[in-house]
Design a protein around this motif. Structure first.
Motif, PDB file in Angstrom:
ATOM      1  N   ARG A  54      37.227  20.332 -20.430  1.00 22.56           N
ATOM      2  CA  ARG A  54      37.937  19.080 -20.734  1.00 22.56           C
ATOM      3  C   ARG A  54      37.028  18.099 -21.455  1.00 22.56           C
ATOM      4  NH1 ARG A  54      38.600  14.659 -16.863  1.00 22.56           N
ATOM      5  NH2 ARG A  54      39.861  13.052 -17.840  1.00 22.56           N
ATOM      6  N   SER A  87      36.567  18.913 -25.046  1.00 26.54           N
ATOM      7  CA  SER A  87      37.735  18.487 -25.813  1.00 26.54           C
ATOM      8  C   SER A  87      37.678  16.989 -26.092  1.00 26.54           C
ATOM      9  CB  SER A  87      39.023  18.824 -25.051  1.00 26.54           C
ATOM     10  OG  SER A  87      39.156  20.219 -24.873  1.00 26.54           O
ATOM     11  N   LYS A 117      35.176  16.257 -28.917  1.00 24.88           N
ATOM     12  CA  LYS A 117      35.781  16.570 -30.216  1.00 24.88           C
ATOM     13  C   LYS A 117      36.766  15.480 -30.622  1.00 24.88           C
ATOM     14  CE  LYS A 117      35.380  21.607 -29.798  1.00 24.88           C
ATOM     15  NZ  LYS A 117      36.136  22.881 -29.644  1.00 24.88           N
ATOM     16  N   ILE A 129      45.615  16.287 -24.526  1.00 23.07           N
ATOM     17  CA  ILE A 129      44.890  16.796 -23.360  1.00 23.07           C
ATOM     18  C   ILE A 129      45.724  16.540 -22.099  1.00 23.07           C
ATOM     19  CG2 ILE A 129      42.802  16.648 -21.960  1.00 23.07           C
ATOM     20  CD1 ILE A 129      41.271  15.804 -24.429  1.00 23.07           C
TER      21      ILE A 129
END
Length: 379
Positions: A54, A57, A60, A255
């Motif tokens: 997580r 992510s 990014k 997410i």
């Protein structure tokens, strides 16, 4: 700067951190011992692999937020008081798991501080909650779209959609998701809130957890149905609870996370930056639970550092005369208070350092007065 400091406030990160330095920084933050009275979730509630995935992510996602990156990179704190007090307050808040209440004049850098913390410590995008007089605690925690769920139920009588599909965590709720690393949460202009909101936040700040009633009710219903089907008196409740997992949306784009039993409890308390323009006072119970500090108005040296960060050393040196003239008119005289915001000075510098900037003295003065009009001046 001693090893105690995590946040420096002078763009110490420079460019993108190497994997080794990122890992070293993360491990240092993870290993901070929380005060016994500020310990929240249990480590066994976390899955390191899922947590790392997580956060990768999130990193990014943060790389695509250019405006946030610029805010973080261009923020500067000097090595002299009272700026050092801000640096100390941020680091103390991280170690003590306490929210920060930042006051100061408009344009002094209160909001940018949150972006600087997230950028320098590489903690992903800032979770931002802008407060209005109508803001409520639930709005910050989550939103449940009951109407959409009802409409979908009427369309598809045979197939019920998962309830988590209609729930989205707000910035506040997302910040309290369990994780090894803290998220940075900006609660902007909290002094504009309804009188009850600061008191409503107290329990969340003290307990580090909240629940989503819609999911809690569904969770209890599932457990009840499972226990009714069991033919043994030895109920394995741990196994039952694993069935009560709900996937919901978060404030972070794309997410989603899984919530167990409808309850959210943080592991690493978020780094909370609450800004206030000093338009109202807060209850003592609220202030007692925060670390309070005032963002100072920048000095001449600090302004130079900010200008260089935004425009670069070359332009600063090439246009030194124009910039110094503007700074002289921007900085208040001795005994006077600051009545302008730093971004007003930056706007003026941008205008007057352009190739086609105003040339006639009367034009330059008129534009300067327009761009650097005192905030205290009535319309």
């Amino acid at each position: 700067m001693s090893g105690w400091y995590l946040f420096d406030g002078k763009d110490q990160r420079k460019e993108v951190l190497t994997k080794e330095k990122t890992k070293e920084l993360r491990e240092k933050i993870k290993k901070i011992d929380a005060p016994p009275w500020r310990q929240f979730g249990k480590e066994q509630d976390l899955t390191e692999e899922a947590d790392n995935k997580r956060f990768e992510s999130l990193i990014k996602l943060a790389k695509n937020k250019e405006r946030e990156i610029k805010k973080g990179k261009n923020f500067r704190l000097s090595d002299s008081p009272p700026a050092t007090e801000v640096r100390d307050a941020v680091n103390a808040a991280i170690y003590l798991r306490r929210p920060l209440l930042i006051t100061g004049n408009p344009g002094s850098g209160k909001t940018s501080l949150a972006y600087a913390i997230a950028y320098e410590l590489n903690l992903g995008p800032v979770l931002s909650w802008s407060i209005t007089a109508r803001s409520t605690l639930q709005e910050g925690l989550y939103r449940y779209d009951a109407i959409a769920r009802l409409q979908d139920a009427n369309k598809n009588n045979s197939d019920e959609q998962p309830i988590g599909q209609y729930i989205k965590l707000g910035a506040l709720g997302t910040a309290f998701l369990p994780s090894y690393l803290p998220r940075v949460l900006l609660i902007d202009e909290i002094d504009k809130s309804d009188i009850n909101l600061p008191n409503d936040l107290l329990n969340l700040f003290e307990e580090g957890q909240f629940e989503i009633p819609e999911l809690v009710r569904r969770s209890k219903k599932k457990i009840s149905q499972e226990t009714d089907n069991l033919e043994t008196d030895n109920l394995e409740t741990d196994n039952l609870e694993t069935e009560n997992l709900f996937e919901v949306q978060t404030q972070d784009e794309g997410i989603d996370v899984v919530i167990k039993g409808g309850r959210v409890r943080c592991y690493a308390f978020p780094i909370i930056v609450m800004t206030s323009n000093g338009e109202r006072d807060f209850p003592q119970a609220f202030k007692r639970r925060c670390l309070r500090v005032r963002m100072p108005d920048p000095t001449k040296d600090e302004l130079e550092a900010i200008i260089k960060a935004h425009f670069g050393e070359k332009l600063f040196n090439d246009k030194a005369q124009e910039i110094n003239d503007l700074m002289e008119k921007f900085i208040p005289k001795e005994g006077e208070g600051m009545d302008k915001a730093t971004d007003q000075l930056l706007n003026a510098i941008h205008i007057f350092t352009q190739k086609d900037s105003p040339r006639k003295p009367e034009e330059k003065e008129a534009i300067r007065k327009l761009l650097m009009k005192p905030l205290t001046e009535s319309e």
